[in-house]
Motif scaffolding. Structure first.
Motif, PDB file in Angstrom:
ATOM      1  N   GLN A   1       0.771  -1.463  -0.141  1.00  0.00           N
ATOM      2  CA  GLN A   1       0.034   0.091  -0.026  1.00  0.00           C
ATOM      3  C   GLN A   1       0.722   1.086  -0.075  1.00  0.00           C
ATOM      4  O   GLN A   1       0.608   2.429  -0.654  1.00  0.00           O
ATOM      5  N   GLU A   2       1.985   1.175   0.588  1.00  0.00           N
ATOM      6  CA  GLU A   2       2.823   2.403   0.683  1.00  0.00           C
ATOM      7  C   GLU A   2       3.467   2.531  -0.800  1.00  0.00           C
ATOM      8  O   GLU A   2       4.090   3.504  -0.940  1.00  0.00           O
ATOM      9  N   GLN A   3       3.562   1.494  -1.719  1.00  0.00           N
ATOM     10  CA  GLN A   3       4.231   1.618  -2.821  1.00  0.00           C
ATOM     11  C   GLN A   3       3.224   1.641  -4.119  1.00  0.00           C
ATOM     12  O   GLN A   3       2.738   0.378  -4.636  1.00  0.00           O
ATOM     13  N   SER A   4       3.028   2.535  -4.607  1.00  0.00           N
ATOM     14  CA  SER A   4       1.814   2.769  -5.537  1.00  0.00           C
ATOM     15  C   SER A   4       2.083   2.198  -6.996  1.00  0.00           C
ATOM     16  O   SER A   4       1.406   1.637  -7.918  1.00  0.00           O
ATOM     17  N   GLN A   5       3.340   1.728  -7.291  1.00  0.00           N
ATOM     18  CA  GLN A   5       3.968   1.201  -8.589  1.00  0.00           C
ATOM     19  C   GLN A   5       3.554  -0.286  -8.518  1.00  0.00           C
ATOM     20  O   GLN A   5       3.474  -0.902  -9.610  1.00  0.00           O
ATOM     21  N   ILE A   6       3.067  -1.004  -7.576  1.00  0.00           N
ATOM     22  CA  ILE A   6       2.611  -2.156  -7.277  1.00  0.00           C
ATOM     23  C   ILE A   6       1.017  -1.982  -7.561  1.00  0.00           C
ATOM     24  O   ILE A   6       0.247  -1.614  -7.012  1.00  0.00           O
ATOM     25  N   ASP A   7       0.566  -2.675  -8.607  1.00  0.00           N
ATOM     26  CA  ASP A   7      -0.749  -2.760  -9.135  1.00  0.00           C
ATOM     27  C   ASP A   7      -1.697  -3.775  -8.340  1.00  0.00           C
ATOM     28  O   ASP A   7      -2.592  -3.522  -7.936  1.00  0.00           O
ATOM     29  N   ASP A   8      -1.206  -4.946  -8.007  1.00  0.00           N
ATOM     30  CA  ASP A   8      -1.981  -5.990  -7.511  1.00  0.00           C
ATOM     31  C   ASP A   8      -1.158  -6.436  -6.282  1.00  0.00           C
ATOM     32  O   ASP A   8      -0.153  -7.283  -6.273  1.00  0.00           O
ATOM     33  N   CYS A   9      -1.431  -5.970  -5.173  1.00  0.00           N
ATOM     34  CA  CYS A   9      -0.831  -6.319  -3.829  1.00  0.00           C
ATOM     35  C   CYS A   9      -0.904  -8.024  -3.351  1.00  0.00           C
ATOM     36  O   CYS A   9       0.124  -8.584  -2.904  1.00  0.00           O
TER      37      CYS A   9
END
Length: 745
Positions: A325-333
């Motif tokens: 959640q802190e890294q916006s570049q990850i599309d699907d956690c």
């Protein structure tokens, strides 16, 4: 369940919204699902309930996985690795982790699958393996090998048998213990490794035939039962034997293996366990920061480790979601978390029910404490674990041995070396001959001191007689009949025997030799004007002879001692047996002179003595016709030379024959030393004693006598006798004491 949800959605009108929710739910289910692998769902039902309770606790916790639900599927392997793999095939792609509580054989196979699919595995039955994807909530056994070494050292055990089951986890423990034992110089050559799927009867036979009495069980519960039953039959238990294990067993634990007990023909498991495990040691590692008393908190059951394993999964997913959640570049956690599940499991650090849960680089749980427990009888309650020691920060604190081992510390089985002492007749013989020799030495010394100014004694050089008595003291010291049981003590005695005998002999022989030299000088040299050789010149010759012997003997003896020339060796005359504790007793003897250096020492010193004897024999032959009563030492000195040559040959012949028989060796040696002492002193002093008794004033000291040959002197000898008398202001029958010289001969 998933199909039921889909059917329910399509009955509703808000299809699009519900489909979106369904996809989100399915994604969550994939990320928060784990597999619980047990051996048998019926037998492991309590563990399944524990996992369910742990999952409910996490799902009800708003601070952990607040937006996800954790759930699991239970699979049973039936103790078969192939069944386990087939069961897992349909679940691995949709699972975050595997929790293994099954059989150790299964754990190895599942660990391989885990490494191949990169789905992490948490085991609660063994410590982690070398696989990067395998972790364990069981405290690490990394500290156990060193703790085991300290236990061995504490009990003064130097060898043990490690009994290891051929599975990945147990083999890693075996390797670690082996490395620690090798470093500590502890013998474990009798150790065995076995596969429980085969008949282990041959292994049991090999174990009990081996020498060690310390058995280290590195096995699961079933194999442990088998070995305990066989140990009971063979009576391999305290106080003559000791067992060490790394498992603590709950009460009546064998009841779960009734069928297995029938297979191995173990009909009274309660008696077996209570008998064999009595006074057995249990080494248990503990998690970091664990403060509870394990007897109050049931830490020894796998349920607590299982709860910590479930919590570790929840913490790992929660940590992953926070980072995602802190890294916006990850599309699907969720996809990200499942792909990175190994890393997030490896990085968990939380306080669980058993203490701090943290994994090291090998996937093992970090631990800093090893407790040493002992099974002790508690009356009708059977056995109970008592804390007897603790290893923490490489420091070992233990209870007193009298508490741990009330009937004595069990022997480790190392063969006992018993040094055979002499049979009773040998020291009795030695003491008898030594006492006679010592008495005779004292008599001769007293005679020489009391009558030193009498003409008969004075004419035969009392100063040289003192030196001979000193030499006999050295021979007397080397003839003491006694055997030490310590190699160090016997080394000192053997060194005294060697040096005392060779130096003492040379001193005595040198005195006899120089007396013959003086007689030869007087009666066989052509000049009639020379003076009699004085004592101090003869003493210099004696000192020179002894110095040469010292130069020969000391360096060789030193080198021989540095090369363990004196050592224990098996007594060829006594067979090994076993004592009351079943420990092999090997009978040994301490042999002096087992290396080439002693042979060199013997060869050089004997060679030197041969040279002296050759010189002495030549002089004795040349002075054989000298028959002046005052000079009869020449006759006796020659006799000494003849006899000592014979004794020297006798020593060379008998030494190799009796070297390996301490009784004969010491008996022959002390007899020879007795003969040598009486030969030197007897032929020197007894004739003087007889002569003094017959002629107290020495009136006939210079008369010619018929001892062993002609009864007359030739003209040359008569002239030299007159020169000797005139040179010392003496005449035949003169009773006055010598005034010009302290001695004539």
């Amino acid at each position: 369940a998933e199909l039921a949800i889909v059917k329910m959605i399509f009955r509703k009108k808000h299809t699009n919204i519900l489909l979106i929710l369904l996809l989100q739910v399915l994604q969550c289910l994939c990320a928060t699902h784990f597999v619980l692998l047990v051996e048998d769902s019926d037998r492991d039902s309590s563990l399944i309930k524990t996992v369910g309770a742990s999952v409910d606790r996490i799902n009800g916790d708003d601070t952990l996985l607040a937006n996800q639900m954790l759930y699991f599927s239970t699979l049973q392997s039936m103790g078969n690795p192939q069944v386990a793999i087939e069961q897992l095939a349909d679940y691995l792609n949709d699972s975050f982790c595997i929790i293994d509580v099954g059989h150790s054989d299964v754990s190895g196979a599942v660990a391989s699958i885990s490494l191949y699919t990169l789905v992490p595995m948490i085991t609660i039955t063994t410590t982690a393996t070398s696989y990067d994807t395998v972790f364990s909530t069981v405290p690490s056994y990394d500290l156990v090998p060193q703790a085991l070494v300290q236990v061995m050292d504490y009990n003064e055990w130097t060898e043990a048998t490690i009994i290891t089951e051929l599975t990945v986890g147990f083999m890693e423990i075996h390797t670690s213990i082996g490395n620690a034992f090798t470093t500590a110089d502890i013998n474990f050559e009798s150790s065995v490794r076995f596969d429980l799927s085969e008949d282990i009867s041959s292994y049991i036979e090999a174990i009990f035939d081996a020498e060690p009495h310390i058995y280290i069980l590195n096995t699961d519960e079933r194999a442990t039962l088998w070995f305990l039953c066989e140990a009971y039959k063979e009576q391999r238990y305290y106080p003559n034997y000791a067992w060490i294990t790394f498992n603590s067993f709950p009460n009546q634990w064998w009841e779960e293996y009734d069928e297995y007990l029938q297979q191995i023909n173990c009909t009274q498991p309660d008696i077996v366990v209570n008998t064999v495990l009595n006074r057995a040691l249990v080494l248990l590692p503990y998690p970091k920061s664990f403060n509870s008393n394990p007897r109050d908190d049931p830490l020894f059951t796998v349920s607590n480790y299982t709860d910590d394993a479930v919590t570790a999964i929840g913490v790992a997913i929660d940590n992953c979601m926070d980072i995602c959640q802190e890294q916006s570049q990850i599309d699907d956690c969720l996809v990200y978390c499942q792909a990175q599940s190994v890393d997030f499991i490896a990085s968990v650090n939380f306080t669980g029910i058993t203490g701090n849960v943290e994994f090291n680089e090998n996937g093992s749980r970090v631990s800093d404490l090893v407790n040493i427990y002992q099974y002790q009888e508690q009356g009708e309650d059977g056995l109970a674990l008592e804390l007897i020691g603790r290893v923490q920060n490489n420091t070992f604190n233990a209870a007193d041995k009298s508490i741990v081992w009330p009937d004595g510390v069990p022997p480790d089985g190392t063969p006992i070396k018993i040094v055979n002492i002499l049979e009773i007749w040998v020291p009795i013989l030695g003491a008898f001959l030594q006492s006679i020799s010592l008495s005779f030495v004292i008599i001769c010394l007293s005679f020489n001191i009391i009558f030193r100014k009498r003409k008969i004694v004075k004419l035969t050089s009392p100063n040289l007689n003192y030196i001979m008595i000193l030499g006999t003291v050295g021979i007397l010291a080397s003839g003491v009949v006694f055997r030490f049981t310590s190699v160090t003590s016997q080394t000192i005695k053997c060194t005294i025997d060697r040096l005392g005998s060779t130096w003492g002999y040379d001193i005595c022989f040198a005195v006899a030799l120089v007396k013959t030299v003086r007689v030869f000088y007087i009666f066989r040299m052509k000049s009639l004007k020379k003076k009699v050789l004085q004592d101090w010149k003869l003493i210099l010759i004696i000192v020179g002879i002894v110095i040469i012997d010292i130069i020969i003997s000391v360096p060789i003896i030193t080198v021989a001692l540095l090369n363990n020339d004196i050592r224990l060796q098996d007594d060829p005359n006594t067979e090994s047996d076993k004592n009351d504790q079943g420990v092999t007793q090997n009978y040994c003897i301490i042999v002096c002179g087992t290396s080439i250096y002693f042979t060199v020492f013997l060869a050089l010193t004997v060679l030197f003595k041969i040279v002296l004897h050759v010189i002495g024999l030549v002089l004795a032959f040349l002075t054989r016709k000298v028959e002046v009563d005052a000079l009869n030492d020449a006759k006796y000195s020659a006799t000494i030379i003849y006899f000592s040559t014979f004794i020297l040959i006798l020593i060379l012949i008998t030494n190799p024959v009796v070297a390996n028989n301490p009784n004969l060796d010491d008996a022959v040696w002390t007899v020879l030393m007795f003969i040598i002492i009486f030969m030197f002193l007897g032929l020197t002093f007894i004739p003087k004693m007889i002569a003094l008794y017959k002629d107290p004033q020495g009136k006939f000291a210079l008369k010619s006598v018929g001892i062993g040959g002609a009864s007359h002197l030739d003209d040359t000898n008569q002239a030299k006798r007159s020169t000797l008398m005139n040179d010392n202001n003496l005449s035949v029958g003169d009773c006055r004491p010598c005034t010009k010289q302290s001695s004539l001969v």
